[in-house]
Motif scaffolding. Structure first.
Motif, PDB file in Angstrom:
ATOM      1  N   ARG A 117       0.834  -1.211   0.000  1.00 55.11           N
ATOM      2  CA  ARG A 117       0.000   0.000   0.000  1.00 55.11           C
ATOM      3  C   ARG A 117       0.867   1.258   0.000  1.00 55.11           C
ATOM      4  O   ARG A 117       0.580   2.232  -0.717  1.00 55.11           O
ATOM      5  N   GLU A 118       1.936   1.254   0.790  1.00 51.56           N
ATOM      6  CA  GLU A 118       2.817   2.421   0.854  1.00 51.56           C
ATOM      7  C   GLU A 118       3.576   2.602  -0.455  1.00 51.56           C
ATOM      8  O   GLU A 118       3.792   3.741  -0.907  1.00 51.56           O
ATOM      9  N   ALA A 119       3.984   1.504  -1.085  1.00 55.53           N
ATOM     10  CA  ALA A 119       4.676   1.594  -2.372  1.00 55.53           C
ATOM     11  C   ALA A 119       3.738   2.153  -3.442  1.00 55.53           C
ATOM     12  O   ALA A 119       4.128   3.014  -4.241  1.00 55.53           O
ATOM     13  N   ILE A 120       2.504   1.668  -3.456  1.00 60.83           N
ATOM     14  CA  ILE A 120       1.519   2.158  -4.421  1.00 60.83           C
ATOM     15  C   ILE A 120       1.233   3.640  -4.199  1.00 60.83           C
ATOM     16  O   ILE A 120       1.174   4.427  -5.158  1.00 60.83           O
ATOM     17  N   LYS A 121       1.075   4.045  -2.941  1.00 62.38           N
ATOM     18  CA  LYS A 121       0.819   5.463  -2.653  1.00 62.38           C
ATOM     19  C   LYS A 121       1.992   6.330  -3.117  1.00 62.38           C
ATOM     20  O   LYS A 121       1.791   7.411  -3.689  1.00 62.38           O
ATOM     21  N   SER A 122       3.218   5.864  -2.876  1.00 60.59           N
ATOM     22  CA  SER A 122       4.389   6.636  -3.286  1.00 60.59           C
ATOM     23  C   SER A 122       4.437   6.791  -4.803  1.00 60.59           C
ATOM     24  O   SER A 122       4.734   7.876  -5.319  1.00 60.59           O
ATOM     25  N   LEU A 123       4.134   5.730  -5.536  1.00 61.15           N
ATOM     26  CA  LEU A 123       4.163   5.800  -6.995  1.00 61.15           C
ATOM     27  C   LEU A 123       2.973   6.595  -7.529  1.00 61.15           C
ATOM     28  O   LEU A 123       3.069   7.218  -8.590  1.00 61.15           O
ATOM     29  N   ALA A 124       1.861   6.591  -6.797  1.00 64.16           N
ATOM     30  CA  ALA A 124       0.732   7.438  -7.184  1.00 64.16           C
ATOM     31  C   ALA A 124       1.085   8.916  -6.983  1.00 64.16           C
ATOM     32  O   ALA A 124       0.818   9.762  -7.850  1.00 64.16           O
ATOM     33  N   ASP A 125       1.705   9.217  -5.851  1.00 60.66           N
ATOM     34  CA  ASP A 125       2.136  10.596  -5.591  1.00 60.66           C
ATOM     35  C   ASP A 125       3.143  11.073  -6.637  1.00 60.66           C
ATOM     36  O   ASP A 125       3.197  12.262  -6.973  1.00 60.66           O
ATOM     37  N   ALA A 126       3.956  10.129  -7.151  1.00 60.37           N
ATOM     38  CA  ALA A 126       4.972  10.464  -8.149  1.00 60.37           C
ATOM     39  C   ALA A 126       4.403  10.516  -9.566  1.00 60.37           C
ATOM     40  O   ALA A 126       5.122  10.858 -10.512  1.00 60.37           O
ATOM     41  N   GLY A 127       3.117  10.154  -9.725  1.00 63.31           N
ATOM     42  CA  GLY A 127       2.474  10.273 -11.020  1.00 63.31           C
ATOM     43  C   GLY A 127       2.458   9.028 -11.881  1.00 63.31           C
ATOM     44  O   GLY A 127       2.011   9.086 -13.034  1.00 63.31           O
ATOM     45  N   TYR A 128       2.911   7.896 -11.335  1.00 64.31           N
ATOM     46  CA  TYR A 128       2.960   6.660 -12.126  1.00 64.31           C
ATOM     47  C   TYR A 128       1.663   5.865 -12.049  1.00 64.31           C
ATOM     48  O   TYR A 128       1.324   5.141 -12.992  1.00 64.31           O
ATOM     49  N   LEU A 129       0.967   5.955 -10.938  1.00 65.54           N
ATOM     50  CA  LEU A 129      -0.237   5.173 -10.720  1.00 65.54           C
ATOM     51  C   LEU A 129      -1.407   6.076 -10.352  1.00 65.54           C
ATOM     52  O   LEU A 129      -1.207   7.206  -9.870  1.00 65.54           O
ATOM     53  N   VAL A 130      -2.617   5.563 -10.555  1.00 69.44           N
ATOM     54  CA  VAL A 130      -3.840   6.281 -10.197  1.00 69.44           C
ATOM     55  C   VAL A 130      -4.733   5.315  -9.420  1.00 69.44           C
ATOM     56  O   VAL A 130      -4.969   4.191  -9.876  1.00 69.44           O
ATOM     57  N   SER A 131      -5.193   5.728  -8.256  1.00 75.67           N
ATOM     58  CA  SER A 131      -6.098   4.895  -7.457  1.00 75.67           C
ATOM     59  C   SER A 131      -7.526   5.399  -7.623  1.00 75.67           C
ATOM     60  O   SER A 131      -7.776   6.606  -7.569  1.00 75.67           O
TER      61      SER A 131
END
Length: 238
Positions: free
Chosen positions: A62-76
């Protein structure tokens, strides 16, 4: 015939090495993104499945996904058709920045491991002066209290203090030159809050081992630390 994405995904999303679970998880997810295993807008496997494949906790995923979402790679997205999806357009390198070649990245990281792991071990093996011990402790405190804007500068000062504590004046300029190359690369990737917290815990373990005169522990802690940074750099820059 093109390779089966499921086969590629299974090969990439395999259990991570212990010690840097967050950084390794980010690296593995970025590999699947940068190698085109996931297409823009395509969903990632569920958190539970990712945690099982990678051999980490769901909190780490979850923390890895949030970090990559914050960086613009993923969207939740929430709701019935929610989940985590690859962004339609991925972040790009800063304008005017030359791409870091794999050879340059490998050379910088390997040299860092040689210099800084050795420095930590040598520093722990010396009878440090009171001034040297105080400097290490103060530099550790500085980086723990650093703002995001100052973090990499104060992080560099701590690592240079460890090199100075090794007792070899010739070592310090070598570490400084390597650190300049490293920081140029670090400036190209996002500053992840979970990584900062983990790095600070590792910094403390390194300094405490040096101050206790435990060369094996200092070496192991520094090796784990540089491997964590290497995982993130490979993930974002390979």
């Amino acid at each position: 015939m093109s390779a089966d994405p499921e086969i590629i995904s299974a090969a990439l999303l395999r259990p991570v090495r212990p010690g840097n679970a967050f950084e390794e998880t980010v690296w593995r997810l970025l590999q699947t993104i940068r190698l085109g295993v996931l297409q823009p807008g395509e969903a990632l496997p569920p958190e539970r499945e990712l945690a099982t494949r990678l051999g980490v906790s769901r909190d780490t995923v979850r923390e890895a996904i949030k970090s990559l979402a914050d960086a613009g790679y993923l969207v939740s997205r929430r709701g019935r058709y929610g989940g985590t999806f690859l962004a339609e357009e991925l972040p790009r390198q800063p304008a005017g920045a030359d791409r870091v070649s794999p050879a340059e990245l490998d050379d910088t990281l390997r040299l860092r491991e040689i210099l800084e792991v050795g420095a930590a071990r040598m520093a722990a093996g010396r009878a440090l002066t009171a001034a040297e011990r105080e400097t290490l402790w103060n530099r550790l405190g500085d980086v723990r209290a650093a703002s995001e804007q100052d973090y990499r500068r104060l992080d560099s000062r701590l690592h240079l203090a460890i090199a100075e504590a090794a007792g070899s004046p010739s070592l310090v300029p070598l570490v400084a030159e390597n650190r300049m190359r490293l920081n140029t690369m670090l400036d190209r990737i996002p500053l992840l809050s979970r990584n900062i917290a983990h790095s600070n815990d590792q910094h403390e373990a390194i300094v405490l081992a040096i101050l206790a005169g435990d060369a094996d522990a200092a070496e192991a802690a520094m090796r784990a630390h540089v491997e964590g940074s290497a995982a993130l750099l490979h993930g974002f820059l390979d």
